[in-house]
Design a protein around this motif. Structure first.
Motif, mmCIF file in Angstrom:
data_model
loop_
_atom_site.group_PDB
_atom_site.id
_atom_site.type_symbol
_atom_site.label_atom_id
_atom_site.label_comp_id
_atom_site.label_asym_id
_atom_site.label_seq_id
_atom_site.Cartn_x
_atom_site.Cartn_y
_atom_site.Cartn_z
ATOM 1 N N THR A 149 -72.296 100.426 44.049
ATOM 2 C CA THR A 149 -73.078 101.582 43.587
ATOM 3 C C THR A 149 -72.772 101.856 42.114
ATOM 4 O O THR A 149 -71.674 101.557 41.650
ATOM 5 C CB THR A 149 -72.668 102.818 44.426
ATOM 6 N N GLY A 150 -73.734 102.438 41.423
ATOM 7 C CA GLY A 150 -73.483 102.876 40.048
ATOM 8 C C GLY A 150 -74.430 102.229 39.054
ATOM 9 O O GLY A 150 -75.257 101.368 39.406
ATOM 10 N N SER A 151 -74.291 102.622 37.786
ATOM 11 C CA SER A 151 -75.234 102.131 36.780
ATOM 12 C C SER A 151 -75.017 100.644 36.473
ATOM 13 O O SER A 151 -75.977 99.922 36.165
ATOM 14 C CB SER A 151 -75.109 102.964 35.501
ATOM 15 N N THR A 152 -73.775 100.169 36.563
ATOM 16 C CA THR A 152 -73.524 98.736 36.323
ATOM 17 C C THR A 152 -74.111 97.918 37.476
ATOM 18 O O THR A 152 -74.749 96.877 37.259
ATOM 19 C CB THR A 152 -72.007 98.476 36.172
ATOM 20 N N ALA A 188 -66.525 100.079 38.753
ATOM 21 C CA ALA A 188 -65.298 100.880 38.876
ATOM 22 C C ALA A 188 -65.280 101.920 37.778
ATOM 23 O O ALA A 188 -65.998 101.801 36.775
ATOM 24 C CB ALA A 188 -64.069 99.986 38.756
ATOM 25 N N ASP A 189 -64.456 102.932 37.976
ATOM 26 C CA ASP A 189 -64.266 103.947 36.939
ATOM 27 C C ASP A 189 -63.111 103.587 36.022
ATOM 28 O O ASP A 189 -63.127 103.924 34.836
ATOM 29 C CB ASP A 189 -64.035 105.315 37.594
ATOM 30 N N LYS A 234 -62.082 104.204 41.891
ATOM 31 C CA LYS A 234 -63.514 104.200 42.169
ATOM 32 C C LYS A 234 -63.882 105.534 42.820
ATOM 33 O O LYS A 234 -63.029 106.292 43.225
ATOM 34 C CB LYS A 234 -63.872 103.044 43.125
ATOM 35 N N GLY A 257 -69.029 108.071 41.559
ATOM 36 C CA GLY A 257 -70.375 108.304 42.082
ATOM 37 C C GLY A 257 -70.364 108.875 43.498
ATOM 38 O O GLY A 257 -71.422 109.161 44.074
ATOM 39 N N LYS A 295 -63.510 100.411 30.598
ATOM 40 C CA LYS A 295 -62.915 100.765 31.907
ATOM 41 C C LYS A 295 -61.513 100.182 32.097
ATOM 42 O O LYS A 295 -60.809 100.551 33.019
ATOM 43 C CB LYS A 295 -63.818 100.272 33.053
#
Ligand code: ABF
Length: 217
Positions: free
Chosen positions: A27-30, A82-83, A93, A96, A120
Motif C-alpha cells: 500500500t502507499g504512493s510508491t 515503508a516509512d 511501516k 498509511g 526513507k
C-alpha cells in the motif's frame, strides 16, 4: 529529480523480481507506481494478493485479478513500501494505516522487496512516529503501556483501519533494538499489530535516487 520520481524509479526496478504467479502487493504512493507498472505485464502473472482496500481498488481498475490469501497459499514475492528502513532492512511501516494486512502478507511471502525513495533510509528507526493498531476498547490501556516504554502515543483521531480498529502513533522513540521492541509491544494486551517489521525484515530494499535505483540486501 523529485521524490515522486524516485518512488517511481524504485517501483519500476521491482518489476525485475516478478517471475509470474501471484504477487503480494502492499500500500502507499510508491506501491501505486508499482501497481501501474505491474499493469504493463499483467499477462505474465495470475493475480495479486492485496494489503488494503485502496490497493485492491487500484489493482482491479487495471484489470489485475485480486485473490484471497486463504486460497493462494504462500507467496513467492511481496512488494511494499515503508516509512523508514535501517541498513539491516528492519522497517517502520503503517503510516498509511494498513500495517496489519501488510504484516500478514509479508509473513506469508518468501521474498519481501521493499521500495522507497532514498529519504526513507535512516541510521536509527523512530524519527517517524511508530504506528500501532489497537482494539478500540484497549486504546487508553495500550497508550499507558507505550508511555512506560518511553514513547509519546498520539491517537490518530478519526481514522479507522480496514479491520475496524484504531491507530496510536508513538512519537519520541529511538529504536536501538527493533526486534526486542517489536516483541514487547506485540505482548501488550489489545495491540493488534506494531509497525516495526524487524522479526521479519525486508529481504531486498530498492531506493530511488537522483543517481539511479540502489539495491540493498
Ligand atoms: C505502506 O505505505 C506503508 O506501510 C507505509 O506506511 C507507506 C509508505 O508510503 P509511501 O510509499 O506513500 O511513502 O507501504
Amino acid at each position: 529529480m523529485d521524490q515522486d520520481a524516485m518512488k517511481r524509479q524504485a517501483a519500476e526496478a521491482a518489476l525485475a523480481y516478478v517471475e509470474g504467479g501471484v504477487i503480494g502487493v502492499g500500500t502507499g504512493s510508491t506501491v501505486n507506481h508499482f501497481i501501474d507498472a505491474l499493469a504493463g505485464i499483467k499477462g505474465q502473472i495470475e493475480g495479486a494478493v492485496s494489503s488494503s482496500e485502496a490497493s485492491t481498488e487500484r489493482l482491479k481498475a487495471h484489470g489485475i485479478p485480486v485473490l484471497d490469501l486463504n486460497a493462494t497459499g504462500e507467496l513467492t514475492l511481496y512488494v511494499d513500501g515503508a516509512d523508514e528502513s535501517n541498513a539491516r532492512l528492519q522497517l517502520i511501516k503503517g503510516g498509511g494505516g494498513a500495517l496489519t494486512r501488510e504484516k500478514i502478507v509479508a509473513a506469508a511471502s518468501e521474498r519481501f522487496v521493499c521500495i522507497a525513495d532514498e529519504s526513507k533510509l535512516v541510521d536509527v528507526l523512530g524519527a517517524f512516529p511508530l504506528p500501532v493498531e489497537v482494539i478500540p476498547m484497549a486504546r487508553s490501556h495500550v497508550a499507558r503501556a507505550l508511555v512506560e516504554l518511553g514513547g509519546t502515543p498520539v491517537w490518530r483521531d478519526g481514522f479507522v483501519t480496514d479491520n475496524g480498529n484504531l491507530i496510536l502513533d508513538v512519537h519520541h522513540l529511538e529504536i536501538q533494538d527493533p526486534v526486542a521492541l517489536e516483541q514487547q509491544i506485540n505482548a501488550i494486551a489489545g495491540v493488534v499489530t506494531v509497525g516495526i517489521f524487524a522479526q521479519r525484515p525486508a529481504d531486498v530494499l530498492i531506493l530511488g535516487s537522483a543517481q539511479g535505483a540502489r539495491t540493498l540486501t
